[in-house]
Design an enzyme around this catalytic site. Structure first.
Site, PDB file in Angstrom:
ATOM      1  N   CYS A 203      19.792  33.403  38.869  1.00  0.00           N
ATOM      2  CA  CYS A 203      19.856  34.855  39.026  1.00  0.00           C
ATOM      3  C   CYS A 203      20.586  35.235  37.627  1.00  0.00           C
ATOM      4  CB  CYS A 203      20.800  35.136  40.191  1.00  0.00           C
ATOM      5  SG  CYS A 203      22.126  34.444  40.560  1.00  0.00           S
TER       6      CYS A 203
ATOM      7  N   LYS B 183      74.108  68.026  37.476  1.00  0.00           N
ATOM      8  CA  LYS B 183      74.353  67.210  36.467  1.00  0.00           C
ATOM      9  C   LYS B 183      73.348  66.001  36.158  1.00  0.00           C
ATOM     10  CE  LYS B 183      79.237  67.966  36.262  1.00  0.00           C
ATOM     11  NZ  LYS B 183      80.631  67.777  36.218  1.00  0.00           N
TER      12      LYS B 183
ATOM     13  N   GLY C 130      20.114  35.744  48.869  1.00  0.00           N
ATOM     14  CA  GLY C 130      19.704  37.216  48.782  1.00  0.00           C
ATOM     15  C   GLY C 130      20.798  38.386  49.205  1.00  0.00           C
TER      16      GLY C 130
ATOM     17  N   GLU D 284      15.133  43.019  38.929  1.00  0.00           N
ATOM     18  CA  GLU D 284      15.406  41.719  38.713  1.00  0.00           C
ATOM     19  C   GLU D 284      13.904  40.960  39.191  1.00  0.00           C
ATOM     20  OE1 GLU D 284      18.746  38.369  40.163  1.00  0.00           O
ATOM     21  OE2 GLU D 284      17.723  39.457  41.783  1.00  0.00           O
TER      22      GLU D 284
ATOM     23  N   GLY E 281      86.722  63.555  28.589  1.00  0.00           N
ATOM     24  CA  GLY E 281      85.186  62.643  28.826  1.00  0.00           C
ATOM     25  C   GLY E 281      84.130  63.719  28.418  1.00  0.00           C
TER      26      GLY E 281
ATOM     27  N   HIS F 165      87.953  54.544  39.446  1.00  0.00           N
ATOM     28  CA  HIS F 165      86.959  53.694  38.384  1.00  0.00           C
ATOM     29  C   HIS F 165      87.557  52.351  38.830  1.00  0.00           C
ATOM     30  CE1 HIS F 165      86.205  56.931  35.215  1.00  0.00           C
ATOM     31  NE2 HIS F 165      85.468  57.197  36.364  1.00  0.00           N
TER      32      HIS F 165
ATOM     33  N   GLY G 171      28.884  44.732  42.527  1.00  0.00           N
ATOM     34  CA  GLY G 171      27.911  43.911  43.070  1.00  0.00           C
ATOM     35  C   GLY G 171      28.329  43.716  44.552  1.00  0.00           C
TER      36      GLY G 171
ATOM     37  N   GLY H 282      25.456  37.695  45.082  1.00  0.00           N
ATOM     38  CA  GLY H 282      24.120  37.992  45.478  1.00  0.00           C
ATOM     39  C   GLY H 282      23.152  38.356  44.220  1.00  0.00           C
TER      40      GLY H 282
ATOM     41  N   PRO I 137      20.982  29.224  49.128  1.00  0.00           N
ATOM     42  CA  PRO I 137      19.815  29.914  48.839  1.00  0.00           C
ATOM     43  C   PRO I 137      18.404  29.003  48.620  1.00  0.00           C
ATOM     44  CG  PRO I 137      20.917  29.511  46.892  1.00  0.00           C
ATOM     45  CD  PRO I 137      21.821  28.932  47.832  1.00  0.00           C
TER      46      PRO I 137
END
Lengths: 895, 104
Positions: A255, A639, A204, A346, A548, A677, A432, A222, A119
């Site tokens: 800034c 289930k 800018g 600003e 079970g 199982h 921004g 900026g 800048p």
């Protein structure tokens, strides 16, 4: 940015290509540099920049006619010296960060070629800052200076470049665009050049927009519009000094510097007096109008760039009034509607607006007005001692840096008043239009390569803590520590005499209540009724007596009795990661659960699983203990599974005396369930050395004991072996889970009402060969890095001492022997089912082919949704699941 | 018996840092023979070194001599990859990634 190259541009392309190529080669060469080499270069550049700080400040002021030499010297020193201190010990080459807890490291990769726009307000300091940051990160950089500051900018670039080169940096790693009327065009062409990897724009709004529009990755930072709230709790004199230091720094060109003060009414007179005492001019309403006319561009509504970085007295003079030559700031009361005031924008000059407010809320809201008038994401400040107002301000304001009790301009630069990264580029986040809210620096100029090492699941082995395992172990109940027991059981328990066996063994004076309404598929209504009963005489012990279903129901009853606000939909939600549940199960329990299985199958007494039936269309979200009664029952059920260690019973009594009178069909159905199982847990993707042993021994006991039990059903020793087998297999699935066979069986069971063990049996002769062949799709689980299902089946056959074809045993290859062993295992399963008269196919269950075909899509869908599939050694495709159902329909012959 | 094309190849090893031109290699190139350039002992290459390699390959190309780069350490190979110089990538046997042209 779509860029059209004109004939005029052709002459520029040589320059553009030359700059890009130089930077490209330098970036390539830089990739070889070590941290030590880079740090030496950075140090040399920093020394050169410090030595040239004053010379460069003078050049910048002369060329730009902005700001103050004294402050520009400081900016150059911040960009060099302060940045150096912040980055000197930072790693930017090789492994830059380690995450031992995550078994991961970060390795730096340079960005490559950076096109840097700088800048007019901070020309030399920005060049110094970006050059050093790029050297530290091994990037090459092409500078595009602001046309009004090109000479001083390029001078700064040359000074640090030459120092870097002398310290061994790659040739041309810093280059710049010479000052010319075509500078802007060259910049545009470079932005779109394929050799440029990143556009780093500071300046800018137009430049930043161009950078983000270039089609390249861009860091664009900026403009801002910094509101500063001076709260009544602030130290007023200190605040006034800090604000003057900040707003006059380089005549306000920074800034992050203060743009509008929001002052609490109670302290405004005192603060303004202090400003006046320290040399600021507080404008009258008429003067404010004049200042606004002067410093605001009527055409754009933004600041008039002619006055950027100009002294206060000059601005006053141009506005038509005079102030002392050494006036520091023109303080402008912003009367009327703040949001429409000309000075709300600003103003990079020593013109500072202010408003007074009557409350914290109004103060923060006015700060938001300024913040959202072109400054979102940039910087804000507050002077206050009240932590709550600081917290509220920080929560409300959208700014990448919110500076507390310090000057916002130098505070924003970082490294002076705080530990923010030193920067000359202030990320403003999406507010921004930027990608970051960082104080942009070296951390933004690195590609981070994350290198995670493979992490194994931390697996545990958990089961019921206290097991009593011999025939007669029911006597343990005599020693049970209980005063109030709630027995959960089924109607058949009383018929078979089991209930009496239990109650007569409970310690004297134990108050006992019995709930005998658990059927084969308990639903939530039943659970709720049981809980209601429990509330009438709160127990210290729940005794689950049955198969079970009973034990599963008792687990759920305990959970929901102790935690009535649990949401069933949450605790029953499906999961892929076995280590975590969406809902955290409460781990506290004060009621002991004693499980006494009366069948030899599910192993529920040692598993953390509980299955519950829901009526079709019933929404588990609406189910809790209070609402269950409202739900109507329907024939169709589905289930849901609850799985958590908290469901494990505290005590299990494995007394085979309770199975002596078990009917043959239930004996076989439950034994086949236990066999499934053991077969599935052995090859599960969560199997471990701990579960393998249990699975193998369970298999052996079932194959040996089941046919013998059928011949001699009242032999307790044989029943004992079968009872133990079910419990061992339960421990195996409790930690390794099941697989594909269970998914198919669950689906068939729900659709056609087939008992679970029997449903398992009809698929075993399909799933076993399916899992023994190299999967179409492997299952992705880190605890299963090798696919060894076939080896494990073969190992099981060897462990069971199953006969294999003589030819395979003697002469065949290792692979041939393995396949023969797998066939031997399949034959053993076939022979067992055959000898027990158990169905081996769906057709044998009495389901017509027409019914089966009609329900096939549903069968496949339900099986594919089943949680059991997640731990299968392969991930079956949907078409494979369908094929497995189809294959399981016709009667089977021996493998 | 060696094949003809193998006979014509010279092997040249670059040792240490390649900071500028390598006269010995230049002579081999000037002779018009095919060359295999061994980078196994090369540990650094500068910008000037890269530029010289490019010009050397240009000369070799005009003399119809073939130059192959072999045994390139990864650090150097990455330099070649990042530099994106087509003739160098070609000598490495690497496909030349055509850089994306500016949107014109």
């Amino acid at each position: 940015m779509p860029t059209t190259i004109t004939e005029q541009d052709l002459g520029l392309m040589d320059q553009v290509n030359s700059l890009a190529r130089k930077a490209r080669l330098a970036a390539a060469v830089f990739s070889q540099y070590s941290q030590e080499q880079v740090d030496n270069i950075v140090k040399a550049m920093t020394i050169a920049a410090i030595n040239a700080a004053q010379d460069l400040a003078v050049s910048a002021c002369e060329e730009t006619k902005m700001g103050l030499v004294e402050d520009k010297i400081q900016k150059n020193l911040v960009a060099s010296e302060f940045q150096f201190h912040q980055i000197r010990n930072k790693k930017t080459v090789g492994i830059i960060k380690e995450f031992p807890e995550d078994n991961m490291v970060e390795v730096a990769e340079p960005i490559g070629v950076i096109l840097a726009l700088s800048p007019v307000t901070n020309p030399t300091s920005t060049i110094i800052f970006k050059s050093i940051a790029c050297a530290k990160t091994r990037n090459s950089i092409i500078f595009s200076p602001h046309l009004m500051a090109a000479d001083c900018s390029n001078k700064a670039a040359r000074i640090v470049y030459e120092a870097a080169l002398a310290a061994g940096a790659p040739r041309d790693f810093i280059t710049w665009i010479d000052k010319s009327p075509r500078l802007r065009r060259v910049t545009e062409l470079l932005m779109a050049h394929p050799e440029v990897d990143l556009v780093f724009a500071t300046g800018g709004t137009h430049m930043v927009k161009a950078a983000y529009s270039s089609g390249k990755p861009a860091i664009g930072v900026g403009s801002g519009n910094t509101p500063v709230y001076v709260h009544k709790s602030a130290n007023i004199t200190a605040a006034a000094t800090d604000i003057i230091i900040s707003k006059t720094f380089d005549n306000g060109t920074e800034c992050p510097s203060e743009q509008t003060l929001i002052i609490d009414d109670e302290i405004s007179d005192q603060l303004l007096s202090e400003f006046k005492r320290l040399g600021c001019h507080v404008c009258s309403a008429e003067e404010v109008d004049k200042v606004a006319e002067t410093v605001i561009d009527a055409r754009t509504g933004g600041m008039n760039y002619k006055y950027v970085g100009q002294p206060a007295n000059l601005i006053a003079e141009h506005s038509g009034f005079t102030v002392p030559a050494d006036s520091k700031i023109l303080l402008c009361p912003m009367l009327g509607e703040l949001r429409r005031h000309k000075l709300v924008v600003e103003k990079l000059m020593p013109v500072l607006g202010y408003v007074t407010v009557h409350s914290d809320q109004e103060g923060i809201n006015r700060a938001l007005d300024i913040n959202y008038a072109g400054g979102t994401g940039h910087t804000a400040g507050i002077f206050a001692d009240d932590e709550s107002v600081i917290a509220n301000f920080s929560e409300a304001i959208n700014a990448g840096r919110i500076i507390i009790n310090s000057p916002t301009s130098i505070g924003g630069l970082g490294g002076v008043y705080n530990n923010l990264n030193t920067t000359l580029s202030f990320g403003c986040g999406t507010g921004g239009g930027n990608i970051t809210t960082d104080n942009v620096g070296i951390s933004n100029l690195i590609n981070y390569k994350r290198v995670p090492r493979r992490s194994n699941f931390i697996m545990s082995f958990q089961t019921t803590k206290n097991l009593y395992i011999n025939p007669g172990s029911l006597d343990h109940l005599r020693e049970l520590k209980t005063k109030t027991a709630f027995i959960v059981t089924s109607k058949s328990a009383a018929k078979r005499g089991h209930l009496a066996l239990v109650t007569e063994r409970l310690p004297a004076h134990t108050r006992v209540d019995t709930f005998s309404e658990i059927d084969a598929e308990p639903d939530f209504d039943t659970i709720a009724r049981a809980i209601k009963r429990m509330k009438q005489s709160p127990p210290d012990t729940i005794i689950a007596l049955g198969g079970g279903s009973v034990i599963d129901a008792a687990k759920i009853i305990r959970l929901f009795y102790e935690h009535p606000n649990l949401n069933l939909a949450e605790v029953a939600v499906s999961f892929l990661d076995f280590r975590h549940r969406l809902a955290v199960f409460p781990q506290e329990t004060s009621i002991q659960l004693v499980a006494i299985p009366t069948t030899s199958g599910t192993g529920s007494e040692v598993t953390p699983f509980a299955v519950l039936s829901l009526h079709d269309g019933e929404d588990p979200i609406s189910l809790n203990v209070g609402t269950a009664d409202e739900h109507k029952t329907s024939a169709q059920k589905r289930k849901v599974s609850l799985i958590d260690q908290v469901l494990l019973p505290d005590i299990a009594i494995i007394d085979a005396n309770l199975t002596k009178t078990l009917p043959k069909d239930i004996t076989v159905d439950s034994a086949v369930d236990a066999l499934t199982h053991s077969l599935e847990s052995l090859v599960s993707s969560f199997a471990s050395d701990y579960t393998d042993g249990l699975a193998l021994e369970a298999m052996r006991l079932i194959l040996e004991a089941l046919p013998a039990v059928l011949e001699n059903p009242s032999n307790v020793l044989l029943r004992h072996k079968l009872h133990n087998a079910a419990c061992l297999a339960g421990m195996a699935i409790g930690n390794a889970s099941v697989g594909l066979n269970h998914a198919l069986a669950h689906s068939l069971g729900v659709v056609f009402g087939i008992p679970h063990g029997r449903a398992n049996g009809v698929f075993l002769l399909s799933t076993l060969p399916h899992n023994a062949k190299i999967p179409t799709k492997f299952t992705a689980v880190s605890s299963y890095p090798l696919w060894i299902a076939d080896e494990k089946y073969a190992r099981a056959a060897q462990f069971l001492n199953l006969p294999v074809d003589e030819k395979a045993e003697k002469g065949s290859s290792r692979e041939g022997l393995k396949q023969a062993l797998i066939v031997a295992l399949r034959r053993a399963v076939f022979d067992l089912l055959q000898s027990c008269g158990q169905p081996k196919s769906i057709a044998e269950l009495g389901i017509s082919e027409q019914q089966f075909q009609k329900e096939l899509p549903k069968l496949v869908r339900l099986a594919f949704e089943d949680l059991s599939l997640r731990t299968n050694p392969s991930l079956p495709l949907q078409e494979e699941v369908a094929q497995l159902f189809v294959e399981a329909y016709p009667p089977r012959s021996r493998p | 018996m060696k094949k003809d094309n193998e006979k014509e190849h010279n092997r040249h090893k670059i040792v240490g840092s390649l900071l500028r031109n390598d006269e010995a290699l230049e002579k081999v190139i000037a002779s018009g023979k095919n060359v295999v350039v061994d980078f196994s002992q090369c540990n650094f290459i500068s910008v000037a070194g890269l530029e010289w390699l490019e010009s050397m390959l240009l000369k070799a190309g005009s003399g119809k001599a073939k130059v192959n780069f072999v045994d390139i350490p990864p650090t150097l190979y990455k330099v070649f990859k990042v530099a994106r110089i087509p003739s160098i990538l070609d000598a490495c046997g690497s496909p030349i990634v055509s850089s994306v042209n500016p949107n014109c």
